[in-house]
Design an enzyme around this catalytic site. Structure first.
Site: not given
Ligand code: LLP
Length: 406
Positions: A269, A333
């Protein structure tokens, strides 16, 4: 402006966004590759000794992956598809870590084939069953054990993986699993991930996770790296402070203690969220008893986060329309198809464009074609130019893979 700790929606050039919407139509994702690059560089500066991998799942676009690779980040991939995309963007096997979560057979077959071509690939495994399935396929290469640290963090309980039994081997079983795995694999790492969208207030959880991983690393010894995951948050609300990478880096170093392995992190992110906006056009304005309903052409199929996590995204009408409260809803919807409720954005006119900020992470990635809505186009900005990097899907694309023949 593109190199600071935070980029708010108000920092985007409104006239430019309006012109992109006019040129390419909406809904339209816009991704600024210079911002992606500067986010990646800031992480590298804050963690100069760490191995930094980009969690590809946040935004898998080809140009984004190329930009991140050129900025020096390796790739953490959650599926065979993400690994294939990483190769396609120029990554080599030695730059890729594949994190298996209940991996389908087809994923493992693909990964083992990749490894046979180049055994520098690293596979991260969070269940003993996955170890057995890898060894059945003859894999005896670089292996990292994913641990469930028992401590989670993140913007919503649905993304707090660190305390979800689905992910990783239980902490108190981890040393045994490592010992067992060493008989067959080249165990080179430990991995844990607290969750996604960790904010400044949850630093304690991050610290606890890192501490546990440091302790475990000392117990099992002889490792190349200890990966403490990603999850670094970005401010979605105007008054939220930016995530201070230096503070997190210091806390991480201190919490992990003396280890002979390299620290690894895998932010997703943080690299892409504020590099992206979603543009959508107003098509309906309807006074309702308590608010004004504003209908737009993007919906939960374009950006799922508000519907799924009740996530807040900054929004602005790209014209001066006052500050009356409105409720912005999409064309799907479902009652959950709402981007904001009673937010003082002003009352738009039909055809006004609304920008939705922080859409670079988990935006296009989670788009779907529910209600048979083709997925949107995406434009990349770089060096003062803009170009289409994902074509808008058409109605014909919706049925392209369907067959109705005996
Ligand atoms: N490493 C692993 C093993 C992960 O499962 C994830 C995210 C990351 C790194 C990266 O996390 P970040 O730095 O992006 O926070 N769809 C959700 C987020 C799900 C993230 C799943 N795993 C949202 O839109 O907030």
């Amino acid at each position: 402006m593109s190199g600071g700790d935070v980029r708010r929606l108000a920092d985007w050039d409104r006239a430019h966004l309006r012109s992109l919407a006019a040129k390419y139509g909406t809904p339209l994702y816009v991704i600024d590759l210079e911002r992606v690059r500067s986010n990646a560089q800031r992480v590298c500066r804050a963690f100069p000794d760490a191995h930094i991998q980009y969690a590809v799942k946040a935004h898998t676009g080809h140009t984004v992956l190329k930009t991140v690779r050129e900025a020096g980040l390796d790739a953490e991939c959650a599926s065979a598809g993400e690994v294939a995309r990483a190769f396609d963007a120029g990554y080599g096997a030695n730059d890729i870590q594949y994190t298996a979560v209940n991996p389908p057979d087809k994923d493992l077959d693909y990964i083992v084939d990749c490894w046979r071509e180049n055994n520098a690939l690293t596979v991260t495994v969070g269940a003993r069953d996955t170890l057995l399935r890898l060894s059945e396929r003859g894999y005896d290469g670089r292996l990292c054990i994913r641990v469930n640290p028992g401590v989670g963090a993140g913007h919503h309980e649905m993304v707090q993986t660190g305390k979800d039994a689905k992910f990783g081997v239980p902490y108190n079983r981890a040393a045994d699993v490592v010992a067992e795995a060493r008989d067959y694999f080249d165990v080179i790492g430990l991995h844990a991930h607290a969750g996604s969208g960790i904010d400044v207030d949850q630093l304690e959880n991050h610290r606890e996770l890192v501490q546990r991983m440091g302790t475990l690393a000392r117990e099992v010894g002889d490792l190349e790296f200890v990966d403490v995951g990603g999850g670094f948050g970005v401010p979605y609300r105007k008054d939220e402070p930016p995530f201070d990478l230096r503070v997190v880096a210091d806390a991480t170093r201190e919490a992990i203690g003396e280890i002979s392995a390299q620290l690894a992190i895998e932010p997703g992110r943080y690299i892409v969220a504020d590099a992206g906006v979603l543009l959508t056009t107003v098509n309906t304005i309807k006074p309702a008893p308590k608010t004004t309903i504003v209908g737009v052409d993007a919906g939960m199929t374009t950006l799922l986060r508000p519907a799924l996590y009740d996530a807040f995204h900054p929004m602005a009408i790209l014209a001066d329309r006052g500050d009356s409260p409105i409720t912005v809803t999409g064309p799907i919807c479902e009652s959950s198809d709402v981007f904001c409720t009673d937010r003082p954005l002003g009352t738009p006119k039909r055809d006004d464009v609304i920008a939705i900020g922080n859409a670079g992470a988990y935006g296009y990635e989670m788009a779907s074609t529910y209600n048979s809505r083709p997925r949107p186009a995406e434009i990349a900005l770089a060096n003062g130019t803009n170009r289409i990097v994902r074509q808008r899907e058409t109605l014909a694309d919706l049925t392209r893979l369907e067959k109705d023949e005996p």
